[in-house]
Design a protein around this motif. Sequence first.
Motif, mmCIF file in Angstrom:
data_model
loop_
_atom_site.group_PDB
_atom_site.id
_atom_site.type_symbol
_atom_site.label_atom_id
_atom_site.label_comp_id
_atom_site.label_asym_id
_atom_site.label_seq_id
_atom_site.Cartn_x
_atom_site.Cartn_y
_atom_site.Cartn_z
ATOM 1 N N UNK A 1 0.820 -1.209 0.000
ATOM 2 C CA UNK A 1 0.000 0.000 0.000
ATOM 3 C C UNK A 1 0.851 1.255 0.000
ATOM 4 N N UNK A 2 1.918 1.254 0.808
ATOM 5 C CA UNK A 2 2.811 2.413 0.829
ATOM 6 C C UNK A 2 3.541 2.551 -0.502
ATOM 7 N N UNK A 3 3.988 1.444 -1.066
ATOM 8 C CA UNK A 3 4.669 1.489 -2.365
ATOM 9 C C UNK A 3 3.763 2.104 -3.420
ATOM 10 N N UNK A 4 2.516 1.675 -3.464
ATOM 11 C CA UNK A 4 1.563 2.218 -4.444
ATOM 12 C C UNK A 4 1.346 3.707 -4.209
ATOM 13 N N UNK A 5 1.211 4.119 -2.940
ATOM 14 C CA UNK A 5 0.987 5.533 -2.630
ATOM 15 C C UNK A 5 2.186 6.373 -3.053
ATOM 16 N N UNK A 6 3.398 5.901 -2.756
ATOM 17 C CA UNK A 6 4.614 6.638 -3.117
ATOM 18 C C UNK A 6 4.738 6.748 -4.626
ATOM 19 N N UNK A 7 4.486 5.683 -5.319
ATOM 20 C CA UNK A 7 4.602 5.725 -6.791
ATOM 21 C C UNK A 7 3.565 6.664 -7.399
ATOM 22 N N UNK A 8 2.400 6.775 -6.773
ATOM 23 C CA UNK A 8 1.386 7.719 -7.250
ATOM 24 C C UNK A 8 1.793 9.165 -6.993
ATOM 25 N N UNK A 9 2.749 9.374 -6.092
ATOM 26 C CA UNK A 9 3.213 10.727 -5.749
ATOM 27 C C UNK A 9 4.688 10.926 -6.124
ATOM 28 N N UNK A 10 5.174 10.136 -7.066
ATOM 29 C CA UNK A 10 6.594 10.162 -7.424
ATOM 30 C C UNK A 10 7.073 11.534 -7.887
ATOM 31 N N UNK A 11 6.191 12.305 -8.521
ATOM 32 C CA UNK A 11 6.603 13.623 -9.007
ATOM 33 C C UNK A 11 6.900 14.600 -7.874
ATOM 34 N N UNK A 12 6.391 14.343 -6.670
ATOM 35 C CA UNK A 12 6.586 15.258 -5.545
ATOM 36 C C UNK A 12 7.604 14.742 -4.529
ATOM 37 N N UNK A 13 8.123 13.540 -4.741
ATOM 38 C CA UNK A 13 9.048 12.942 -3.775
ATOM 39 C C UNK A 13 10.422 12.705 -4.396
ATOM 40 N N UNK A 14 11.485 12.985 -3.638
ATOM 41 C CA UNK A 14 12.841 12.773 -4.162
ATOM 42 C C UNK A 14 13.283 11.323 -3.981
#
Length: 199
Positions: A36-49
């Motif tokens: 679930x966290x992996x999916x959430x992070x990948x959905x927000x990849x443009x905002x995370x380094x």
Amino acid sequence: MQDALPADSRLALDLALTVRHDGHGGVADDLTDPAGLTAWVRAHADALPLAPDYAADARGLAAVRDLRAAVRALFAHAVRPGAPSPADAARLLPVAQALDRLNTAAARLPTVPVLHWTDGADPRVGRRPVPDGDDLDAALAQAVMAFLTGPDRQRLRACHAPRCVRYFLKDHPRQEWCRPSCGNRARVARHHERHKQAS
């Protein structure tokens, strides 16, 4: 509108919104496991380094869930004197503990100074995180700090429609709910309560 929010504001809100109404009168959690966290992070990849192939593990999940608890406690503090979200109102961290948790996480991600200078404005120095795939909670903590110290914090509200547990940014003076569907549910509930009392 919320879609045009700065990345830090959107990221901070989206982290808090991983706790949501499940559609059946309960509360759902989008971060129950590393997938679930992996999916959430990948959905927000443009905002995370982070690297595009980021994959969460149990340690990273625990760190982000701990940070989210701090964020929701600080959001509850920010909306005062209004009531916090009912999802966690009875189990909020004390503000001092939430601040400590946020500051500790943010300190793990180094930043570098960046000069900003737009036409017609004075130059100013900001900070930019140095990307590191192991510091997801630190990057999120810094985004939350930017949100809480920025102008959008003044518009933060908890939605109190029946069964809603979301925080939202108030877009106009008369807005009371996060979405029109919440407004409809609240009006139906009030109508039902008035008719029940009149009987």
